[in-house]
Design an enzyme around this catalytic site. Structure first.
Site, PDB file in Angstrom:
ATOM      1  N   HIS A 159       0.823  -1.218   0.000  1.00  0.00           N
ATOM      2  CA  HIS A 159       0.000   0.000   0.000  1.00  0.00           C
ATOM      3  C   HIS A 159       0.852   1.262   0.000  1.00  0.00           C
ATOM      4  O   HIS A 159       2.074   1.212   0.178  1.00  0.00           O
ATOM      5  CB  HIS A 159      -0.962  -0.011   1.194  1.00  0.00           C
ATOM      6  CG  HIS A 159      -0.309  -0.019   2.543  1.00  0.00           C
ATOM      7  ND1 HIS A 159       0.199   1.118   3.139  1.00  0.00           N
ATOM      8  CD2 HIS A 159      -0.108  -1.028   3.436  1.00  0.00           C
ATOM      9  CE1 HIS A 159       0.677   0.820   4.332  1.00  0.00           C
ATOM     10  NE2 HIS A 159       0.515  -0.486   4.539  1.00  0.00           N
ATOM     11  N   CYS A 175       3.371  -4.959   6.538  1.00  0.00           N
ATOM     12  CA  CYS A 175       2.931  -4.543   5.210  1.00  0.00           C
ATOM     13  C   CYS A 175       4.099  -3.951   4.431  1.00  0.00           C
ATOM     14  O   CYS A 175       5.109  -3.532   5.002  1.00  0.00           O
ATOM     15  CB  CYS A 175       1.804  -3.516   5.312  1.00  0.00           C
ATOM     16  SG  CYS A 175       0.235  -4.222   5.875  1.00  0.00           S
TER      17      CYS A 175
END
Length: 199
Positions: A159, A175
């Site tokens: 992301h 992440c």
């Protein structure tokens, strides 16, 4: 006598400086919507370290076109293209306590997604909370959601970020974070169900 030596020295210097141009080719920024431009302008971008800039390179992964490969030690993400090429992006990876490796597949893509931190994260950091998409949201401009081999959500994402100054570091909870302009570029290129390898 001096001029030929000087000319030779300048020519050699130019050849050395040109070498990176043979190996790395800058790619143009993707087209942005009005909302992208407005919201991304609210996330100040530091001067980028050239090691983590977006480049087209010779593919170092050996994987099939359409594959995403994250090299956590290098803090680099590669999107494999046809003809043995790849786009290389600098990323933030999981810090030592939360890093992971393995193979996953993209099962969802979202622009300016809402953020719903998992229970484990809320337990560690009680101050975090769900948040609507926008420039303050930690997921940034785009998110690619990763599933394991059984199709179960891994809770890991590739992301954007509201902390672009951390690109090139091991600072996330697992992440893979990218600069917002880079995650838009990757989002536009990658297909649904693309394979993701994190090494």
């Amino acid at each position: 006598m001096r001029r030929p030596r000087l000319a030779l020295s300048l020519a050699l210097t130019g050849a050395v400086l040109a070498l990176p141009g043979c190996m790395y080719k800058a790619t143009p920024d993707p087209e942005l919507s009005a909302k992208d431009k407005e919201w991304m302008a609210l996330v100040p971008e530091p001067e980028i370290d050239r090691r983590f800039a977006r480049y087209m390179i010779e593919d170092p992964t050996g994987e099939a076109p359409g594959t995403i490969v994250v090299e956590t030690r290098e803090r680099q993400l590669y999107y494999v293209l046809p003809d043995r090429k790849a786009i290389r992006y600098g990323v933030t990876v999981g810090d030592e306590a939360y890093g992971w490796s393995g193979t996953a597949r993209i099962f969802r893509k979202a622009a300016w997604p809402d953020w719903h931190p998992p229970a484990e994260m809320i337990k560690r950091w009680p101050h975090v909370h769900a948040m609507q998409g926008g420039p303050a949201n930690p997921l940034g401009a785009r998110a690619l959601y990763l599933a394991d081999g059984t199709g179960k959500d891994t809770l890991y994402r590739i992301h954007g970020t509201n902390e672009p100054e951390r690109i090139g570091q091991a600072a996330s909870s697992g992440c893979i974070r990218m600069r917002n302009i880079d995650v838009v570029d990757l989002y536009n290129r990658v297909g649904a169900d693309a394979r993701v390898i994190v090494r």
